[in-house]
Design an enzyme around this catalytic site. Sequence first.
Site, PDB file in Angstrom:
ATOM      1  N   GLU A  85       0.820  -1.216   0.000  1.00  0.00           N
ATOM      2  CA  GLU A  85       0.000   0.000   0.000  1.00  0.00           C
ATOM      3  C   GLU A  85       0.853   1.264   0.000  1.00  0.00           C
ATOM      4  OE1 GLU A  85      -3.275  -0.178   2.790  1.00  0.00           O
ATOM      5  OE2 GLU A  85      -3.553   1.991   2.702  1.00  0.00           O
ATOM      6  N   LYS A 272      -7.609  -0.670  11.418  1.00  0.00           N
ATOM      7  CA  LYS A 272      -6.949  -1.073  10.165  1.00  0.00           C
ATOM      8  C   LYS A 272      -5.756  -0.152   9.919  1.00  0.00           C
ATOM      9  CE  LYS A 272      -6.185  -1.344   5.548  1.00  0.00           C
ATOM     10  NZ  LYS A 272      -5.340  -0.456   4.742  1.00  0.00           N
ATOM     11  N   ASP A 288       4.472 -14.194  12.207  1.00  0.00           N
ATOM     12  CA  ASP A 288       3.190 -14.716  11.754  1.00  0.00           C
ATOM     13  C   ASP A 288       2.144 -13.606  11.850  1.00  0.00           C
ATOM     14  OD1 ASP A 288       0.743 -16.028  11.523  1.00  0.00           O
ATOM     15  OD2 ASP A 288       1.384 -17.788  12.647  1.00  0.00           O
ATOM     16  N   HIS A 386     -13.735  23.639   4.511  1.00  0.00           N
ATOM     17  CA  HIS A 386     -13.281  25.009   4.276  1.00  0.00           C
ATOM     18  C   HIS A 386     -13.261  25.330   2.782  1.00  0.00           C
ATOM     19  CE1 HIS A 386     -11.513  26.059   8.359  1.00  0.00           C
ATOM     20  NE2 HIS A 386     -12.058  24.871   8.488  1.00  0.00           N
TER      21      HIS A 386
HETATM   22  P1  NDP Z   1       9.959 -22.799  15.913  1.00  0.00           P
HETATM   23  O1  NDP Z   1       9.461 -24.054  16.487  1.00  0.00           O
HETATM   24  O2  NDP Z   1      10.389 -22.762  14.508  1.00  0.00           O
HETATM   25  O3  NDP Z   1      11.179 -22.239  16.770  1.00  0.00           O
HETATM   26  C1  NDP Z   1      11.172 -22.116  18.125  1.00  0.00           C
HETATM   27  C2  NDP Z   1      12.345 -22.895  18.637  1.00  0.00           C
HETATM   28  O4  NDP Z   1      13.531 -22.133  18.517  1.00  0.00           O
HETATM   29  C3  NDP Z   1      12.245 -23.194  20.085  1.00  0.00           C
HETATM   30  O5  NDP Z   1      11.403 -24.242  20.333  1.00  0.00           O
HETATM   31  C4  NDP Z   1      13.690 -23.456  20.450  1.00  0.00           C
HETATM   32  O6  NDP Z   1      13.948 -24.810  20.180  1.00  0.00           O
HETATM   33  C5  NDP Z   1      14.471 -22.618  19.448  1.00  0.00           C
HETATM   34  N1  NDP Z   1      15.164 -21.495  20.102  1.00  0.00           N
HETATM   35  C6  NDP Z   1      16.437 -21.119  19.852  1.00  0.00           C
HETATM   36  N2  NDP Z   1      16.768 -20.067  20.612  1.00  0.00           N
HETATM   37  C7  NDP Z   1      15.707 -19.762  21.362  1.00  0.00           C
HETATM   38  C8  NDP Z   1      15.438 -18.752  22.335  1.00  0.00           C
HETATM   39  N3  NDP Z   1      16.361 -17.876  22.718  1.00  0.00           N
HETATM   40  N4  NDP Z   1      14.215 -18.701  22.889  1.00  0.00           N
HETATM   41  C9  NDP Z   1      13.255 -19.565  22.516  1.00  0.00           C
HETATM   42  N5  NDP Z   1      13.456 -20.547  21.617  1.00  0.00           N
HETATM   43  C10 NDP Z   1      14.670 -20.660  21.034  1.00  0.00           C
HETATM   44  O7  NDP Z   1       8.897 -21.622  16.071  1.00  0.00           O
HETATM   45  P2  NDP Z   1       7.793 -21.303  17.118  1.00  0.00           P
HETATM   46  O8  NDP Z   1       7.527 -22.409  18.059  1.00  0.00           O
HETATM   47  O9  NDP Z   1       8.116 -19.996  17.709  1.00  0.00           O
HETATM   48  O10 NDP Z   1       6.530 -21.158  16.185  1.00  0.00           O
HETATM   49  C11 NDP Z   1       6.444 -20.122  15.226  1.00  0.00           C
HETATM   50  C12 NDP Z   1       6.059 -20.705  13.893  1.00  0.00           C
HETATM   51  O11 NDP Z   1       4.922 -21.553  14.038  1.00  0.00           O
HETATM   52  C13 NDP Z   1       5.678 -19.668  12.899  1.00  0.00           C
HETATM   53  O12 NDP Z   1       6.277 -19.963  11.685  1.00  0.00           O
HETATM   54  C14 NDP Z   1       4.165 -19.817  12.788  1.00  0.00           C
HETATM   55  O13 NDP Z   1       3.692 -19.403  11.532  1.00  0.00           O
HETATM   56  C15 NDP Z   1       3.974 -21.274  13.016  1.00  0.00           C
HETATM   57  N6  NDP Z   1       2.692 -21.733  13.535  1.00  0.00           N
HETATM   58  C16 NDP Z   1       1.738 -20.895  14.021  1.00  0.00           C
HETATM   59  C17 NDP Z   1       0.562 -21.352  14.535  1.00  0.00           C
HETATM   60  C18 NDP Z   1      -0.444 -20.414  15.095  1.00  0.00           C
HETATM   61  O14 NDP Z   1      -1.497 -20.835  15.536  1.00  0.00           O
HETATM   62  N7  NDP Z   1      -0.193 -19.142  15.139  1.00  0.00           N
HETATM   63  C19 NDP Z   1       0.291 -22.798  14.585  1.00  0.00           C
HETATM   64  C20 NDP Z   1       1.383 -23.595  14.120  1.00  0.00           C
HETATM   65  C21 NDP Z   1       2.520 -23.073  13.611  1.00  0.00           C
HETATM   66  P3  NDP Z   1      15.139 -25.594  20.901  1.00  0.00           P
HETATM   67  O15 NDP Z   1      15.185 -25.085  22.309  1.00  0.00           O
HETATM   68  O16 NDP Z   1      14.725 -27.012  20.819  1.00  0.00           O
HETATM   69  O17 NDP Z   1      16.359 -25.262  20.140  1.00  0.00           O
END
Ligand code: NDP
Length: 434
Positions: A85, A272, A288, A386
């Site tokens: 936009e 919006k 997301d 105006h």
């Molecule tokens: P991921 O599972 O991709 O990543 C999160 C992982 O990153 C953690 O579980 C952890 O795994 C690792 N990690 C590394 N460093 C850190 C830190 N400092 N703090 C926290 N975690 C860390 O992503 P998310 O679980 O965040 O989920 C987001 C994704 O899920 C988005 O792409 C979204 O679109 C999608 N999604 C969204 C849904 C919704 O309802 N909104 C439903 C399903 C999916 P580890 O500790 O094992 O290394």
Amino acid sequence: MTSKNISELAKFYKKKRTERIDALEKAGFVGTEEKDLLANHLALSEDVADSMIENQVATYQLPYGLALNFLIDDQDYVVPMAMEEPSVIAAASSAAKLFAQHGGFQTAVTERMMIGQAILTNVPDPEKAIAIIDDYEIDIIQKANQAHPSIVKRGGGADSIRIREIQADPEYNTPHFLIVHLHVETLEAMGANMINTMMEAILPYLEELSGGTALMGILSNYATECLATASCRVPADALAKGELSGEEVRDLIVLASQLATVDPYRAVTHNKGIMNGVDAVVLASGNDWRAMEAGVHAYASRSGQYRALSSWKTADNGDLIGELTLPMPVGTVGGSISFHPGAKMTHHLLDYPNAEQLESIIVSVGLAQNFSAIRALVTEGIQKGHMGLHARSLAISAGATADDIELVAAELKNHKHMNLAQAKEILDHIKQNR
Ligand code: NDP
């Protein structure tokens, strides 16, 4: 933040794209590698694109621009925005410039607690089940954390539960639901995947404790335990526009804010405008935006009526003060953030904020965007009122005298294009039909 020479970005909007990229380098925002990526439009490689979604056949591009002048919690930022936009980035930058002259944006974030939901149906004795689940809270938390132990090692993890009950409702033909919320500290992640894993892991245990049937275990995108607030203030004098004094503009902005608080039709458009800024940064940062949108609009309805998310008020000293609070389920890790070139660029340009800082940036952009939209509405819109003055001067310029001035001006106001040629045509018509 590493030192940046923001002055190199002066007149950024007047430069060509390649000059803007050079200016970013001179200002210390990008090195050779990032310059190349920008020059190549942050292109996704074949492999990455194909691995991100199913049935991929191409990549769909959006312009990626920078909102300038943001001073947030005493830090200067250029904020990347991805969107289609026009005018949004200009509006954000212009509001940010005004507020930067008056202290910028101040923000506050709550702890980053995301919510998972376990839904139980057919619970034979809900009161008893609630008491048992409450008694076994520590065990439930332990089971959830065992399902994703790495987040606990990092210092986060499941923290507490909250039990909710929704009674059967004959009007909607819905049964009784017993809902267990798990509050999870997700640290730098938005946490959808880790929470979904935890919720699925505790469902059998909750069935056992409640005697009910588990329907689902999933993250709630209504992130009410992860909120970010931005506030800003500006002296009324700084708001003067055209024929309107600063106080008049301030009062109109406050009135517009009040309107959006009570009228859902206006509130949706008001919000919006906020999301114009928010979504563009959420998208650019690899987060997301559907989760953000869904949560934000539920939050706008938390009183039972859909209302404005922001508020603009007059301070005791006459300043205009604005405030915006949003649920902010964003992260700096997870999803595509670590490998999508656009998302990586955004985190680089923002100097690698942590998740709380990213929340602060996004909510501030939302507030800036909201201010610009309302100010334009109540000033330029009012100035249209105006236009009567302008119509009369055009009538006079066209040669109208005495009563013809009002006749021409009145007719002119009905025309889309108010100009001298139109005024002359109307005057001729009036004279011919006399
Ligand atoms: P991921 O599972 O991709 O990543 C999160 C992982 O990153 C953690 O579980 C952890 O795994 C690792 N990690 C590394 N460093 C850190 C830190 N400092 N703090 C926290 N975690 C860390 O992503 P998310 O679980 O965040 O989920 C987001 C994704 O899920 C988005 O792409 C979204 O679109 C999608 N999604 C969204 C849904 C919704 O309802 N909104 C439903 C399903 C999916 P580890 O500790 O094992 O290394």
